[in-house]
Scaffold this active site. Structure first.
Site, PDB file in Angstrom:
ATOM      1  N   ARG A 135     -30.325  -4.848  -2.648  1.00  0.00           N
ATOM      2  CA  ARG A 135     -31.278  -5.017  -1.750  1.00  0.00           C
ATOM      3  C   ARG A 135     -31.985  -6.070  -2.150  1.00  0.00           C
ATOM      4  O   ARG A 135     -33.481  -5.912  -3.583  1.00  0.00           O
ATOM      5  CB  ARG A 135     -32.370  -4.610  -1.306  1.00  0.00           C
ATOM      6  N   HIS A 161     -27.848 -10.373   6.288  1.00  0.00           N
ATOM      7  CA  HIS A 161     -28.409  -8.826   6.540  1.00  0.00           C
ATOM      8  C   HIS A 161     -27.550  -8.134   7.022  1.00  0.00           C
ATOM      9  O   HIS A 161     -27.516  -8.111   8.520  1.00  0.00           O
ATOM     10  CB  HIS A 161     -30.274  -8.811   6.972  1.00  0.00           C
ATOM     11  N   GLN A 195     -27.489  -5.124   9.196  1.00  0.00           N
ATOM     12  CA  GLN A 195     -28.496  -4.943  10.201  1.00  0.00           C
ATOM     13  C   GLN A 195     -27.742  -5.484  11.410  1.00  0.00           C
ATOM     14  O   GLN A 195     -27.603  -5.047  12.280  1.00  0.00           O
ATOM     15  CB  GLN A 195     -29.950  -5.840   9.893  1.00  0.00           C
ATOM     16  N   ASP A 200     -37.780 -11.028  14.413  1.00  0.00           N
ATOM     17  CA  ASP A 200     -38.092 -10.456  13.305  1.00  0.00           C
ATOM     18  C   ASP A 200     -39.888 -10.327  13.229  1.00  0.00           C
ATOM     19  O   ASP A 200     -40.403 -11.852  13.412  1.00  0.00           O
ATOM     20  CB  ASP A 200     -37.336 -11.474  12.677  1.00  0.00           C
ATOM     21  N   CYS A 249     -36.208  -5.851  13.946  1.00  0.00           N
ATOM     22  CA  CYS A 249     -35.678  -5.435  13.029  1.00  0.00           C
ATOM     23  C   CYS A 249     -36.446  -4.139  11.950  1.00  0.00           C
ATOM     24  O   CYS A 249     -35.924  -3.341  11.629  1.00  0.00           O
ATOM     25  CB  CYS A 249     -34.417  -5.896  12.515  1.00  0.00           C
ATOM     26  N   ARG A 253     -28.588   1.804  12.452  1.00  0.00           N
ATOM     27  CA  ARG A 253     -28.435   1.176  10.576  1.00  0.00           C
ATOM     28  C   ARG A 253     -27.745   2.396  10.831  1.00  0.00           C
ATOM     29  O   ARG A 253     -26.630   2.628   9.482  1.00  0.00           O
ATOM     30  CB  ARG A 253     -29.551   0.877  10.289  1.00  0.00           C
TER      31      ARG A 253
END
Length: 313
Positions: A110, A137, A140, A232, A272, A300
């Site tokens: 990450r 991502h 996701q 988001d 998300c 996830r």
């Protein structure tokens, strides 16, 4: 359905996978989820395997879902904060990749810069999974389309409307839509559109799947007849200094009752997380019967278990 051998592959962007490969992984995630709910356990596919988890950014869902996922698959996860590693003292990503490849069986990372996961993949000899970068991502995105398929019974032809910043999450939604034949509209303020190369590459893929890829600056028009409305945060990690400026610019792109009224009655609301309630989404919207944000967050775990199981087995 055709089976694929993903052993040794990396998972850096949905753009790198074919439509059939993505559907295979989504079906795998669905099967693992159903098995877990039915039996309360997951086959120890990764027994004896260790996942290294490099984190340059803090996390709730990413860290916990990967740690739990590895545990459920019979393996072990090591949390590796970049501030506690020699990365902080200047060791290169290339050297880190070579060393960790001798210790662990896979790495998730990450990071801030996408180039870091590219370099991990270039210099490492084990699977590298992008757990978030400034460009993409993909984990996701897999959870998002798993959720859409669960709720809408399909992805092909489903109208997904993303409102807000044309960021890494938007990029993965665009790539996913192109691979799965969805109709996506990304509605952003002028100057905050998604990467033009991402849109162009997705449109090329769309020719094969019948997907529709659109970019708009009009959130109300974009939301008409939407099956899914997604957002988001407006200021991501590293953009905190822009927060007040962005709130003023993005407020017309808030998911609220007015925007929801443009969509189909059975529209699902997605985010998300973490959410800044009453900024990009109202409290009413995220708590409404249309909201699936917590099912989405759970997915996830299931989507990533499929990725781990296939790449690291």
């Amino acid at each position: 359905m055709k089976k694929f051998d993903f052993r040794g592959k990396h998972f850096l962007s949905l753009a790198d996978y074919s439509s059939a490969e993505i559907m295979f992984l989504l079906d795998r995630a669905k099967a693992l989820k159903q098995q877990y709910y039915k039996k309360g356990t997951t086959p120890p596919i990764l027994k004896g395997k260790t996942l290294g988890m490099i984190f340059q950014k803090p996390s709730t869902r990413t860290r916990i879902s990967f740690e739990v996922g590895m545990h459920q698959l019979g393996g072990h996860a090591l949390f590796l904060s970049s501030t506690d590693m020699q990365l902080k003292r200047g060791e290169t990503i290339a050297d880190t990749a070579r060393v960790l490849s001798r210790y662990v069986d896979g790495i998730i990372a990450r990071v801030f810069a996408h180039q870091d996961v590219v370099d991990l993949a270039k210099y490492g000899s084990i699977p590298i999974i992008n757990a978030l970068s400034d460009y993409s991502h993909p984990c996701q995105g897999m959870a998002d389309y798993l959720t859409i398929i669960e709720k809408k019974k399909k992805a092909k032809g489903v109208k997904v409307v993303y409102v807000g910043d044309g960021n890494n999450v938007a990029h993965s939604l665009i790539y996913g839509a192109a691979k799965l034949g969805s109709h996506i509209v990304v509605a952003t303020p002028k100057g905050y559109e998604p990467n033009k190369d991402v849109v162009a590459r997705a449109k090329d893929d769309a020719k094969k799947t019948g997907a529709i890829i659109e970019v708009s600056n009009n959130p109300i028009e974009a939301a008409k007849n939407a099956d899914v409305i997604y957002t988001d945060v407006w200021a991501s990690m590293g953009q905190e200094s822009e927060h007040d400026k962005r709130v003023a610019i993005f407020m017309p792109y808030q998911i609220n009752r007015n925007l929801m009224n443009q969509a189909k009655k059975d529209v699902i609301i997605m985010h998300c997380l973490p959410a800044h309630r009453d900024e990009e989404i109202t409290d009413e919207a995220i708590e409404s019967k249309n909201s699936v944000v917590f099912d989405q967050a759970e997915n996830r775990l299931h989507a990533q278990k499929a990725i781990l199981a296939e790449l690291m087995k």
